[in-house]
Each structure stands twice: as C-alpha cells, then as structure tokens.
Motif scaffolding. Structure first.
Motif, PDB file in Angstrom:
ATOM      1  N   VAL A 117     -14.677   5.050   5.050  1.00 34.03           N
ATOM      2  CA  VAL A 117     -14.517   4.128   3.737  1.00 34.03           C
ATOM      3  C   VAL A 117     -15.988   4.130   3.251  1.00 34.03           C
ATOM      4  CG1 VAL A 117     -14.333   1.779   2.976  1.00 34.03           C
ATOM      5  CG2 VAL A 117     -12.628   2.658   4.685  1.00 34.03           C
ATOM      6  N   ILE A 118     -16.097   4.232   1.887  1.00 39.81           N
ATOM      7  CA  ILE A 118     -17.405   4.393   1.162  1.00 39.81           C
ATOM      8  C   ILE A 118     -17.231   3.278   0.143  1.00 39.81           C
ATOM      9  CG2 ILE A 118     -17.805   6.766   1.739  1.00 39.81           C
ATOM     10  CD1 ILE A 118     -17.213   7.639  -1.056  1.00 39.81           C
ATOM     11  N   GLY A 119     -18.420   3.083  -0.400  1.00 38.86           N
ATOM     12  CA  GLY A 119     -18.504   1.825  -1.538  1.00 38.86           C
ATOM     13  C   GLY A 119     -19.809   1.025  -1.651  1.00 38.86           C
ATOM     14  N   PRO A 120     -20.161   0.773  -2.667  1.00 38.02           N
ATOM     15  CA  PRO A 120     -21.488  -0.223  -2.815  1.00 38.02           C
ATOM     16  C   PRO A 120     -21.755  -1.338  -1.730  1.00 38.02           C
ATOM     17  CG  PRO A 120     -20.152  -0.154  -5.093  1.00 38.02           C
ATOM     18  CD  PRO A 120     -19.505   0.598  -3.896  1.00 38.02           C
ATOM     19  N   SER A 121     -22.634  -1.724  -1.545  1.00 42.46           N
ATOM     20  CA  SER A 121     -22.887  -2.834  -0.762  1.00 42.46           C
ATOM     21  C   SER A 121     -22.121  -4.115  -1.481  1.00 42.46           C
ATOM     22  CB  SER A 121     -24.518  -3.154  -0.851  1.00 42.46           C
ATOM     23  OG  SER A 121     -24.645  -4.339  -0.208  1.00 42.46           O
ATOM     24  N   GLY A 122     -21.631  -5.070  -0.666  1.00 44.41           N
ATOM     25  CA  GLY A 122     -20.791  -6.251  -1.211  1.00 44.41           C
ATOM     26  C   GLY A 122     -19.263  -5.725  -1.892  1.00 44.41           C
ATOM     27  N   SER A 123     -18.727  -4.425  -1.658  1.00 45.56           N
ATOM     28  CA  SER A 123     -17.504  -3.982  -2.297  1.00 45.56           C
ATOM     29  C   SER A 123     -16.414  -4.582  -1.295  1.00 45.56           C
ATOM     30  CB  SER A 123     -17.509  -2.700  -2.540  1.00 45.56           C
ATOM     31  OG  SER A 123     -17.682  -1.882  -1.427  1.00 45.56           O
ATOM     32  N   GLY A 124     -16.940  -5.147  -0.160  1.00 48.33           N
ATOM     33  CA  GLY A 124     -15.781  -5.746   0.695  1.00 48.33           C
ATOM     34  C   GLY A 124     -15.467  -4.933   1.847  1.00 48.33           C
ATOM     35  N   LYS A 125     -16.410  -3.701   2.260  1.00 50.35           N
ATOM     36  CA  LYS A 125     -15.803  -2.875   3.450  1.00 50.35           C
ATOM     37  C   LYS A 125     -15.933  -3.355   4.706  1.00 50.35           C
ATOM     38  CE  LYS A 125     -19.720  -0.019   2.285  1.00 50.35           C
ATOM     39  NZ  LYS A 125     -20.314  -1.105   1.208  1.00 50.35           N
ATOM     40  N   SER A 126     -17.216  -4.265   4.953  1.00 51.21           N
ATOM     41  CA  SER A 126     -17.146  -4.812   6.312  1.00 51.21           C
ATOM     42  C   SER A 126     -16.085  -6.144   6.388  1.00 51.21           C
ATOM     43  CB  SER A 126     -18.535  -5.637   6.349  1.00 51.21           C
ATOM     44  OG  SER A 126     -19.631  -4.723   6.615  1.00 51.21           O
ATOM     45  N   THR A 127     -15.718  -6.649   5.422  1.00 51.58           N
ATOM     46  CA  THR A 127     -14.863  -7.740   5.290  1.00 51.58           C
ATOM     47  C   THR A 127     -13.338  -6.974   5.501  1.00 51.58           C
ATOM     48  OG1 THR A 127     -15.792  -9.108   4.081  1.00 51.58           O
ATOM     49  CG2 THR A 127     -13.256  -9.648   3.979  1.00 51.58           C
ATOM     50  N   LEU A 128     -13.164  -5.718   5.087  1.00 50.70           N
ATOM     51  CA  LEU A 128     -11.990  -4.930   5.507  1.00 50.70           C
ATOM     52  C   LEU A 128     -11.707  -4.772   6.714  1.00 50.70           C
ATOM     53  CD1 LEU A 128      -9.242  -3.402   4.697  1.00 50.70           C
ATOM     54  CD2 LEU A 128     -10.748  -1.697   3.969  1.00 50.70           C
ATOM     55  N   LEU A 129     -12.717  -4.166   7.200  1.00 58.52           N
ATOM     56  CA  LEU A 129     -12.833  -3.869   8.723  1.00 58.52           C
ATOM     57  C   LEU A 129     -12.544  -4.996   9.501  1.00 58.52           C
ATOM     58  CD1 LEU A 129     -15.191  -1.148   9.982  1.00 58.52           C
ATOM     59  CD2 LEU A 129     -12.980  -0.851   9.389  1.00 58.52           C
ATOM     60  N   ARG A 130     -13.104  -6.167   9.181  1.00 59.05           N
ATOM     61  CA  ARG A 130     -13.160  -7.271  10.250  1.00 59.05           C
ATOM     62  C   ARG A 130     -11.747  -8.013   9.851  1.00 59.05           C
ATOM     63  NH1 ARG A 130     -17.568  -9.632  11.752  1.00 59.05           N
ATOM     64  NH2 ARG A 130     -17.083 -11.818  11.304  1.00 59.05           N
ATOM     65  N   CYS A 131     -10.953  -7.623   8.782  1.00 54.11           N
ATOM     66  CA  CYS A 131      -9.540  -8.307   8.593  1.00 54.11           C
ATOM     67  C   CYS A 131      -8.624  -7.386   9.679  1.00 54.11           C
ATOM     68  CB  CYS A 131      -9.279  -8.315   7.455  1.00 54.11           C
ATOM     69  SG  CYS A 131     -10.010  -9.812   6.106  1.00 54.11           S
ATOM     70  N   VAL A 132      -8.893  -6.141   9.663  1.00 54.28           N
ATOM     71  CA  VAL A 132      -8.221  -5.226  10.411  1.00 54.28           C
ATOM     72  C   VAL A 132      -8.170  -5.600  11.778  1.00 54.28           C
ATOM     73  CG1 VAL A 132      -7.823  -2.778  11.517  1.00 54.28           C
ATOM     74  CG2 VAL A 132      -8.150  -3.137   9.008  1.00 54.28           C
ATOM     75  N   ASN A 133      -9.034  -6.235  12.430  1.00 59.17           N
ATOM     76  CA  ASN A 133      -9.067  -6.686  13.812  1.00 59.17           C
ATOM     77  C   ASN A 133      -8.964  -8.155  14.067  1.00 59.17           C
ATOM     78  OD1 ASN A 133     -11.619  -7.287  13.552  1.00 59.17           O
ATOM     79  ND2 ASN A 133     -12.367  -6.109  15.458  1.00 59.17           N
ATOM     80  N   LEU A 134      -8.822  -8.805  12.858  1.00 57.52           N
ATOM     81  CA  LEU A 134      -8.699 -10.375  12.511  1.00 57.52           C
ATOM     82  C   LEU A 134      -9.812 -11.090  13.068  1.00 57.52           C
ATOM     83  CD1 LEU A 134      -5.917 -10.215  11.486  1.00 57.52           C
ATOM     84  CD2 LEU A 134      -5.364 -12.034  12.972  1.00 57.52           C
ATOM     85  N   LEU A 135     -11.010 -10.417  12.923  1.00 60.19           N
ATOM     86  CA  LEU A 135     -12.353 -11.105  13.022  1.00 60.19           C
ATOM     87  C   LEU A 135     -12.407 -11.960  12.006  1.00 60.19           C
ATOM     88  CD1 LEU A 135     -15.009  -8.400  14.120  1.00 60.19           C
ATOM     89  CD2 LEU A 135     -14.262 -10.442  15.684  1.00 60.19           C
ATOM     90  N   GLU A 136     -12.002 -11.491  10.736  1.00 61.46           N
ATOM     91  CA  GLU A 136     -11.617 -12.567   9.616  1.00 61.46           C
ATOM     92  C   GLU A 136     -10.279 -12.763   9.495  1.00 61.46           C
ATOM     93  OE1 GLU A 136     -14.168 -14.126   8.102  1.00 61.46           O
ATOM     94  OE2 GLU A 136     -15.781 -12.828   8.206  1.00 61.46           O
ATOM     95  N   GLU A 137      -9.845 -13.822   8.946  1.00 55.53           N
ATOM     96  CA  GLU A 137      -8.351 -14.267   8.866  1.00 55.53           C
ATOM     97  C   GLU A 137      -7.874 -13.836   7.275  1.00 55.53           C
ATOM     98  OE1 GLU A 137      -4.990 -17.645   9.032  1.00 55.53           O
ATOM     99  OE2 GLU A 137      -7.142 -18.105   9.780  1.00 55.53           O
ATOM    100  N   PRO A 138      -6.888 -12.873   7.242  1.00 55.65           N
ATOM    101  CA  PRO A 138      -6.752 -12.532   5.795  1.00 55.65           C
ATOM    102  C   PRO A 138      -6.196 -13.832   4.977  1.00 55.65           C
ATOM    103  CG  PRO A 138      -5.888 -10.889   7.211  1.00 55.65           C
ATOM    104  CD  PRO A 138      -6.708 -12.092   8.323  1.00 55.65           C
ATOM    105  N   SER A 139      -6.666 -13.982   3.649  1.00 58.83           N
ATOM    106  CA  SER A 139      -6.026 -15.094   3.031  1.00 58.83           C
ATOM    107  C   SER A 139      -4.710 -14.847   2.782  1.00 58.83           C
ATOM    108  CB  SER A 139      -6.687 -15.345   1.558  1.00 58.83           C
ATOM    109  OG  SER A 139      -8.067 -15.460   1.929  1.00 58.83           O
ATOM    110  N   ARG A 140      -4.200 -13.369   2.377  1.00 60.43           N
ATOM    111  CA  ARG A 140      -2.857 -13.083   2.222  1.00 60.43           C
ATOM    112  C   ARG A 140      -2.637 -11.599   2.399  1.00 60.43           C
ATOM    113  NH1 ARG A 140      -2.217 -13.773  -3.991  1.00 60.43           N
ATOM    114  NH2 ARG A 140      -1.217 -11.596  -4.446  1.00 60.43           N
ATOM    115  N   GLY A 141      -1.385 -11.062   2.946  1.00 53.60           N
ATOM    116  CA  GLY A 141      -1.362  -9.662   2.850  1.00 53.60           C
ATOM    117  C   GLY A 141      -0.910  -9.558   4.564  1.00 53.60           C
ATOM    118  N   GLN A 142      -0.805  -8.607   4.816  1.00 52.39           N
ATOM    119  CA  GLN A 142      -0.282  -7.904   6.138  1.00 52.39           C
ATOM    120  C   GLN A 142      -1.431  -6.893   6.872  1.00 52.39           C
ATOM    121  OE1 GLN A 142       3.562  -6.685   5.170  1.00 52.39           O
ATOM    122  NE2 GLN A 142       4.259  -8.249   6.909  1.00 52.39           N
TER     123      GLN A 142
END
Ligand code: ADP
Ligand code: MG
Length: 244
Positions: A36-61
């Motif tokens: 996963v590539i992309g500029p700083s702030g694009s949400g890459k870390s948040t995506l990974l953290r949602c994949v193991n639920l370190l962050e709780e997604p607001s919506r979706g599966q």
C-alpha cells in the motif's frame, strides 16, 4: 475461487468530522503480498489499524480468514491472534531480553508453557538471523536488528496474516536492506502480507499487487508493473514522481 484471506468492504473511518477512510474495498488472497503506497495522511495506517481492529471502523466490513471482525458478536481477541502487526517504531520492551520479548506475549496471550515459548522464540530468532542476540537487551541492538526482533515476535504468535506499517521508515538507510530481506523471505514462504511502504524497489520486486491510496480512497489497485510502471491516474504519477 477461495475466500480471500483479507476482505475489506466499503470501509469508512472518521475521527470526529474528519473522514479519513471514504469507502475502501480491498482483497488480499492467501499467500499474496499487497503493498500500500500513497502520500502522508492518505489513510494508510488507519486502514491497517482497521484491518486488525486497533481502530473501530465507522462503517463497512473487515473479514480475516473468513471471520468478520466487524461483527459485534465476534471474539475479537481470538480473531486478532491470526494477525501479526509490525510498526515503524519497534515497541520492544526495553527491560526484557530479546528472548523474553518473544516469550512474554506467547505465554500471556497463547498460554504457552515456558519451554514451548522458548523453543518457538529460538526458532523465530533463527529465521530472522538473530539467534546470537537471544540474551541481548534491545538497547544493545541496531534499529534494523530491533525491527527484525519485532518481526520475530509477531511470527512467534503463529499469525496467518502479517501487516507491516512502514517497517523501515525509522531506520538508517544502511539498515533497511536486512529488514526487507526478512520480509522477502516471508513472502517467498507464502505468508499473506499487507505492507505500507515507500520502498518502491521492494514493492516492484516482491508485491503481487500495489494499491495506491490518496485522500482515503483506493485510487489504483493492480500489479506493480501497472501501478508503479504505468500508472493510469495523474495522482499516482504525481506521487511517484516525488519519490524519485
Ligand atoms: P497515513 O498513514 O497515510 O500517513 P493516517 O492513517 O496515519 O495516514 O492518517 C490519516 C488521517 O487521519 C490524518 O489526517 C490523521 O491526522 C488522522 N488520524 C489518524 N489517526 C487519528 C486519531 N487517532 N485521531 C484523530 N485523527 C487521526
Ligand atoms: Mg502512516
């Protein structure tokens, strides 16, 4: 077709009014390496953290190994045990030896006995080429060695999936290669991996697919040849040109 090892469907995540992930759809099949590539702030870390639920997604599966982690009734601790995560900062316990860093989570989380935990720790230190550092303290190791210990610690838990969030970004340039070599070995062994990285050579050579994110959406998802070699979107071209 087999079920994907990681399946992300219409994933949204907001922090207050800030919508950081705006509907991500992504699949990672068993044994696949997705960078996963992309500029700083694009949400890459948040995506990974949602994949193991370190962050709780607001919506979706989010499904890992066919289990829906976003199902409120799921045993999240059990589901999370299938997922290893490696961060930019290695987060080793400074007051524990390398071996103790590897045995503690095995004993606490997996309830392994002392002897099995020690044996599995030794096997995994061997895998990352650090058997001789078993009794050292983290402060005595280089950053690259500490990151390889962190990888061994994650592997000792027997994960089905490994998530890496910029694992080499905190390292001096001369230490990056050894960490990437360990990740390459895992890829060759068939580990399912999601890797957020700015290492384009690694992405080109090791990734089965590259995902370019910008502004909380997936802009491009394809082979390294497509996404890095011949990007279809101006935003991707702009990002890549700034890395060179
Ligand atoms: P990247 O890893 O691509 O640099 P991040 O996922 O870290 O991006 O961050 C995306 C956006 O989400 C940023 O604007 C960041 O400030 C915000 N953000 C991330 N984590 C939090 C948090 N825990 N609380 C509030 N905002 C956050
Ligand atoms: Mg990040």
């Amino acid at each position: 077709m087999s079920t994907p090892e990681i399946l992300v469907r219409d994933l949204h995540k907001s922090f207050g009014a800030n919508e950081v992930l705006r509907g991500i759809d992504l699949e990672v099949r068993r044994g696949e390496v997705v960078c996963v590539i992309g500029p700083s702030g694009s949400g890459k870390s948040t995506l990974l953290r949602c994949v193991n639920l370190l962050e709780e997604p607001s919506r979706g599966q989010v499904l890992v190994g066919g289990t829906e982690l976003t199902d409120p009734d799921v045993d999240i601790d059990a589901a999370r045990r299938r997922i290893g995560m490696v961060f930019q900062q290695f987060n080793l316990f400074p007051h524990l030896t390398v071996t103790e860093n590897l045995t503690l989570p095995q004993r606490r989380v997996l309830k392994r006995d002392r002897a099995s935990a020690a044996r599995i720790a030794a096997e995994n230190l061997q895998r990352v080429g650090l058997a001789e550092k078993a009794d050292a303290y983290p402060a005595a190791l280089s950053g690259g060695q500490q990151q390889r210990v962190a990888i061994a610690r994650a592997l000792a838990m027997g994960p089905e999936v490994m998530l890496f969030d910029e694992p080499t970004s905190a390292l001096d340039p001369e230490l990056v290669g050894d960490v990437l070599a360990v990740m390459r070995m895992l890829a060759d062994e068939g580990m399912t991996m999601m890797v957020v990285t700015h290492e384009m050579t690694f992405a080109r050579e090791v990734a089965d697919r590259v995902v370019f994110m910008d502004g909380g959406v997936v802009v491009e998802d394809g082979t390294p040849e497509q996404v890095i070699g011949d990007p279809g979107h101006e935003r991707t071209r702009h990002f890549l040109s700034r890395l060179l």
